[in-house]
Design an enzyme around this catalytic site. Structure first.
Site, PDB file in Angstrom:
ATOM      1  N   GLY A 107       0.777  -1.241   0.000  1.00 33.29           N
ATOM      2  CA  GLY A 107       0.000   0.000   0.000  1.00 33.29           C
ATOM      3  C   GLY A 107       0.805   1.285   0.000  1.00 33.29           C
ATOM      4  N   GLU A 164       3.527   3.976   6.315  1.00 28.13           N
ATOM      5  CA  GLU A 164       2.323   3.149   6.172  1.00 28.13           C
ATOM      6  C   GLU A 164       1.308   3.925   5.333  1.00 28.13           C
ATOM      7  OE1 GLU A 164       0.802   0.445   6.220  1.00 28.13           O
ATOM      8  OE2 GLU A 164      -0.164  -0.024   8.117  1.00 28.13           O
ATOM      9  N   ASP A 185      -6.093   2.074  10.021  1.00 29.29           N
ATOM     10  CA  ASP A 185      -7.530   1.792  10.126  1.00 29.29           C
ATOM     11  C   ASP A 185      -7.782   1.310  11.556  1.00 29.29           C
ATOM     12  OD1 ASP A 185     -10.071   0.598   9.959  1.00 29.29           O
ATOM     13  OD2 ASP A 185      -9.847   0.154   7.850  1.00 29.29           O
TER      14      ASP A 185
HETATM   15  P1  IMP Z   1      -5.221  -1.766  10.089  1.00 30.32           P
HETATM   16  O1  IMP Z   1      -4.314  -2.897  10.439  1.00 30.32           O
HETATM   17  O2  IMP Z   1      -6.667  -2.085  10.340  1.00 30.32           O
HETATM   18  O3  IMP Z   1      -4.818  -0.434  10.687  1.00 30.32           O
HETATM   19  O4  IMP Z   1      -5.188  -1.613   8.524  1.00 30.32           O
HETATM   20  C1  IMP Z   1      -4.034  -1.314   7.890  1.00 30.32           C
HETATM   21  C2  IMP Z   1      -4.010  -1.847   6.479  1.00 30.32           C
HETATM   22  O5  IMP Z   1      -5.291  -2.204   5.971  1.00 30.32           O
HETATM   23  C3  IMP Z   1      -3.530  -0.728   5.577  1.00 30.32           C
HETATM   24  O6  IMP Z   1      -2.133  -0.732   5.474  1.00 30.32           O
HETATM   25  C4  IMP Z   1      -4.213  -1.062   4.271  1.00 30.32           C
HETATM   26  O7  IMP Z   1      -3.423  -1.954   3.508  1.00 30.32           O
HETATM   27  C5  IMP Z   1      -5.505  -1.741   4.660  1.00 30.32           C
HETATM   28  N1  IMP Z   1      -6.630  -0.775   4.675  1.00 30.32           N
HETATM   29  C6  IMP Z   1      -7.270  -0.288   5.750  1.00 30.32           C
HETATM   30  N2  IMP Z   1      -8.230   0.581   5.390  1.00 30.32           N
HETATM   31  C7  IMP Z   1      -8.187   0.650   4.035  1.00 30.32           C
HETATM   32  C8  IMP Z   1      -8.926   1.407   3.048  1.00 30.32           C
HETATM   33  O8  IMP Z   1      -9.828   2.223   3.322  1.00 30.32           O
HETATM   34  N3  IMP Z   1      -8.579   1.190   1.751  1.00 30.32           N
HETATM   35  C9  IMP Z   1      -7.592   0.331   1.373  1.00 30.32           C
HETATM   36  N4  IMP Z   1      -6.869  -0.379   2.255  1.00 30.32           N
HETATM   37  C10 IMP Z   1      -7.174  -0.228   3.576  1.00 30.32           C
END
Ligand code: IMP
Ligand code: MG
Length: 182
Positions: free
Chosen positions: A54, A109, A113
């Site tokens: 990403g 990063e 999320d």
């Molecule tokens: P977390 O572990 O829930 O904080 O999510 C982190 C990872 O989830 C990010 O590095 C993204 O690869 C993916 N992600 C979270 N939200 C989105 C979004 O809205 N669009 C695309 N990828 C997302």
């Protein structure tokens, strides 16, 4: 002739809404790079560590705007399956070969999320003895209080699924030069 300005989006089922334009992103990336350049010194031996996939476009723009000499490496982790729902576990697919010992490490990063990715990965990096470990996230959804707060955030993001500028939905849309909601 294909219409390159369309970015292949006619294939998309629904129209995308632009949330952050190319110009907005450019401006913000340069601001972040200036702050980062001022926050470190050459003797910190800064290592900018991008989380793939990403962060790949953000990383490429950011490091080219950081004026301090530094090195670049990547880490490949996967927390999402093919869809939009986090699986709650992070798999490490590529581990940085660079030594982190005694160096300033800046994790790059794409989006915070749930914060799960950073919560699970940062202790593993911390265990390798960096002199400092900071995070620069392009986007932050500001959902719950996350354990590992980024020192630098590009934009506070709306709580919708975003694509483009590196972010994907089922591996589509990463190439868009702006950030849009599905
Ligand atoms: P977390 O572990 O829930 O904080 O999510 C982190 C990872 O989830 C990010 O590095 C993204 O690869 C993916 N992600 C979270 N939200 C989105 C979004 O809205 N669009 C695309 N990828 C997302
Ligand atoms: Mg992803």
């Amino acid at each position: 002739m294909p219409d390159w300005t369309d970015h292949g989006l006619r294939a998309a089922e629904e129209p995308l809404q632009i949330v952050f334009s190319t110009e907005q992103i450019d401006r913000r990336v340069r601001e972040l790079a200036a702050e980062i350049s001022a926050a470190y010194e050459v003797r910190d031996r800064l290592l900018v560590l991008g989380f793939l996939k990403g962060a790949f476009i953000f990383m490429a723009d950011l490091v080219r705007a950081i004026t301090l000499p530094h090195q670049v490496d990547f880490l490949v982790a996967s927390s999402y399956g093919p869809g939009e729902v986090s699986t709650g576990e992070v798999r490490l697919l590529y581990d940085p070969a660079s030594s982190l010992e005694g160096r300033a490490v800046l994790v790059v990063e794409d989006i915070v999320d749930s914060g799960t990715t950073l919560r699970l990965l940062l202790p593993r990096l911390q265990a390798r003895g960096p002199s400092s470990l900071e995070i620069c996230a392009l986007l932050h959804k500001r959902l719950d209080a996350v354990e590992a707060e980024p020192r630098w955030v590009g934009f506070d993001a709306p709580n919708v699924f975003l694509v483009g500028y590196g972010l994907d939905h089922g591996e589509d849309f990463r190439h868009l030069p702006y950030i849009a909601s599905l």
